[in-house]
Design a protein around this motif. Structure first.
Motif, PDB file in Angstrom:
ATOM      1  N   GLU A   1       0.833  -1.206   0.000  1.00  0.00           N
ATOM      2  CA  GLU A   1       0.000   0.000   0.000  1.00  0.00           C
ATOM      3  C   GLU A   1       0.870   1.260   0.000  1.00  0.00           C
ATOM      4  O   GLU A   1       1.948   1.275   0.593  1.00  0.00           O
ATOM      5  CB  GLU A   1      -0.908   0.011   1.234  1.00  0.00           C
TER       6      GLU A   1
ATOM      7  N   LYS B   1     -11.456   8.806  -8.524  1.00  0.00           N
ATOM      8  CA  LYS B   1     -11.998   8.159  -7.328  1.00  0.00           C
ATOM      9  C   LYS B   1     -13.507   8.042  -7.481  1.00  0.00           C
ATOM     10  O   LYS B   1     -14.146   8.917  -8.072  1.00  0.00           O
ATOM     11  CB  LYS B   1     -11.664   9.009  -6.099  1.00  0.00           C
TER      12      LYS B   1
ATOM     13  N   ARG C   1     -10.228   4.310  -5.376  1.00  0.00           N
ATOM     14  CA  ARG C   1      -9.283   5.009  -6.252  1.00  0.00           C
ATOM     15  C   ARG C   1      -8.951   4.155  -7.474  1.00  0.00           C
ATOM     16  O   ARG C   1      -8.891   2.935  -7.403  1.00  0.00           O
ATOM     17  CB  ARG C   1      -8.013   5.305  -5.462  1.00  0.00           C
TER      18      ARG C   1
ATOM     19  N   ASP D   1      -6.113  -1.201  -5.592  1.00  0.00           N
ATOM     20  CA  ASP D   1      -5.434   0.078  -5.744  1.00  0.00           C
ATOM     21  C   ASP D   1      -4.153  -0.139  -6.560  1.00  0.00           C
ATOM     22  O   ASP D   1      -3.220  -0.809  -6.100  1.00  0.00           O
ATOM     23  CB  ASP D   1      -5.106   0.642  -4.359  1.00  0.00           C
TER      24      ASP D   1
END
Lengths: 449, 60
Positions: free
Chosen positions: A89, A135, A141, A205
């Motif tokens: 992340e 988004k 996102r 993501d």
């Protein structure tokens, strides 16, 4: 520390794969220069843009693609797949070089960035090396890459014709009469570009994919005027919104990654509210088709590897030929059990807009087109080994699907062909024993020259 | 509109042209000036397209 776009340029230079152009270069001549160069170019002196340098032709060979991915040339798909398997992340940071200069309000002027004209039939100057962030309240996102055609100092066209997560986000906003906020980062490391190109599941993501490729988190900063995040080390960022006007403004043609000049399309308009960039930024000119195609190949190949593994078929090698723009064809060799030639076809035909799949046994070198032809010639019976899928999702820029027959904003479909070039069940493998030259392991030509 | 925008308008009324042809015809103008002028034409909504992607301006 995570590698930046500038780090990649340094790696190219150290490998002898980048040349510096010190003479003044008119922006109208840059595309021709890049197209003639066997190396990446860094133009240090761009006329009318004294603060900027311009880099291009960065990934126009398999060698430089491998450099970008930090792996041997035949391992690019595996390398990309590794990134997908260890998502990391991103992290938020307070500030970053991409916001050293902030321009808002009347200071927003797209003519102040080196906006290049690339191809003879283009509808205008284009930005193509874009990482576009959007988004959605439900889906989260998304990263993608979309071309931006210059219209005015504050507006561009944006190509949203093809199916994508961002197109879906835009449609959901449009249904409510609202704009879609986006941020466009340029001059980011190839890992971020590759992650943006990957058709990730809608809730994945892509920054985490880029983190997986880097082996560490991608640092992000908050945008100044929109609720979005961009790589802190980007060279240039545009912030703004796609207007709720639907597919109504002329856009294109643009030299497509399909190597075709393309056509005029109908698309929405992106209105820029804020421009941020580094001090003395480097503009990245991604020229079609080769740079895009080389970058597309590992993404398509990795998606193919995943599809095969999900179908419990063991892949040995996979290739998305650059002749198919790294996008429309997949050739894979597998360690086959009975029936798995067809299973592999079904799996690979599900990948994005891939429309031709060839599956071979693991004795075929799929990186050698002659070897693939040999398998097609002697292992295929057309009445038994072909699969045709009708009306699957297609892509507008393929002229054979006649997308001009659709209305504005329509989505095309395509037929897909799979060819099972594995040894047919019931045919003994010994019938494919290759010729071996007598004495080839004993006699060496160099002893005679 | 600026004199350059007026001139491009006249040229596109006379003959539809690709963007690159218009850019070639005005290489004496700085690129930024040319882009700003193009923006004027867009903002005034005078540009149309033909089926080959050429720009044109409808006659009076």
């Amino acid at each position: 520390m995570k590698k930046s776009f500038r780090d990649f340029l340094s790696e190219l230079e150290q490998a002898g794969e980048l040349a510096r152009v010190k003479k003044p270069v008119d922006l109208r001549d840059v595309s021709a220069l890049l197209s003639q160069s066997s190396r990446a170019l860094l133009c240090e002196n761009v006329k009318e843009y004294p603060e900027w340098q311009l880099a291009g032709a960065l990934v126009t060979s398999r060698k430089r693609l491998a450099l970008a991915l930090g792996c041997p040339e035949n391992d690019v798909a595996l390398r990309f797949e590794q990134g997908l398997e260890r998502l990391i992340e991103p992290v938020m940071v307070e500030d970053g070089p991409c916001q050293e200069v902030v321009l808002q309000g009347k200071d927003v002027d797209l003519t102040a960035i080196p906006y290049p004209l690339m191809h003879v039939y283009d509808g205008g100057p284009y930005l193509s090396a874009t990482l576009v962030v959007s988004k959605d309240p439900q889906f989260g996102r998304n990263l993608g890459s979309y071309r931006l055609m210059y219209r005015t100092p504050t507006e561009t066209g944006i190509d949203l014709v093809s199916p994508s997560d961002m197109r879906r986000y835009y449609q959901r906003q449009l249904d409510q009469g609202k704009p879609l906020e986006i941020a466009v980062a340029m001059g980011v490391h190839p890992y971020e570009m590759l992650a943006a190109s990957y058709k990730a599941p809608i809730n994945m993501d892509e920054y985490a994919v880029a983190g997986g490729l880097h082996g560490e988190p991608v640092p992000l900063v908050k945008c100044k005027t929109v609720d979005l995040e961009v790589p802190a080390d980007a060279e240039l960022v545009l912030e703004g919104e796609i207007l709720p006007m639907g597919w109504t403004a002329d856009e294109g043609p643009f030299g497509e990654f399909s190597q075709i000049s393309g056509d005029v399309k109908w698309n929405p308009i992106f209105r820029v509210k804020c421009i941020t960039h580094r001090r003395n930024p480097i503009f990245y000119l991604l020229q079609m088709p080769w740079e895009n195609d080389w970058l597309a190949a590992p993404v398509t190949e990795a998606a193919g590897l995943r599809a095969l593994r999900n179908a419990s078929v063991e892949p040995v090698a996979i290739r998305a030929p650059v002749g198919s723009c790294g996008y429309w064809t997949l050739i894979a060799s597998i360690r086959k059990r009975p029936g798995e030639g067809k299973n592999a076809l079904l799996a690979l035909l599900s990948v994005a807009e891939v429309k031709l799949v060839i599956v071979t046994d693991d004795d075929i070198n799929i990186h050698d087109p002659d070897d693939v032809d040999w398998a097609l010639t002697f292992r295929v019976q057309a009445d038994r080994d072909l699969i045709v899928v009708h009306d699957a999702r297609g892509k507008h820029i393929d002229p054979s699907i006649k997308s001009w027959e659709m209305g504005k904003g329509g989505l095309p479909t395509t037929a897909k062909l799979g060819i099972d070039a594995t040894i047919p069940e019931g045919v003994p493998k010994k019938l494919y024993k290759r010729i071996e030259y007598y004495g080839q392991n004993r006699v060496k030509l160099e002893d005679y020259l | 509109m600026s004199p350059l925008a007026e001139q491009i308008c006249r040229e596109l009324k006379a003959k539809p042209q690709q963007f690159s042809e218009i850019a070639d015809a005005h290489r004496d103008a700085a690129w930024r000036t040319f882009l700003r002028t193009w923006g004027e034409l867009r903002e005034n909504n005078v540009l149309k397209r033909d089926e080959d992607g050429r720009y044109l301006v409808a006659g009076d």
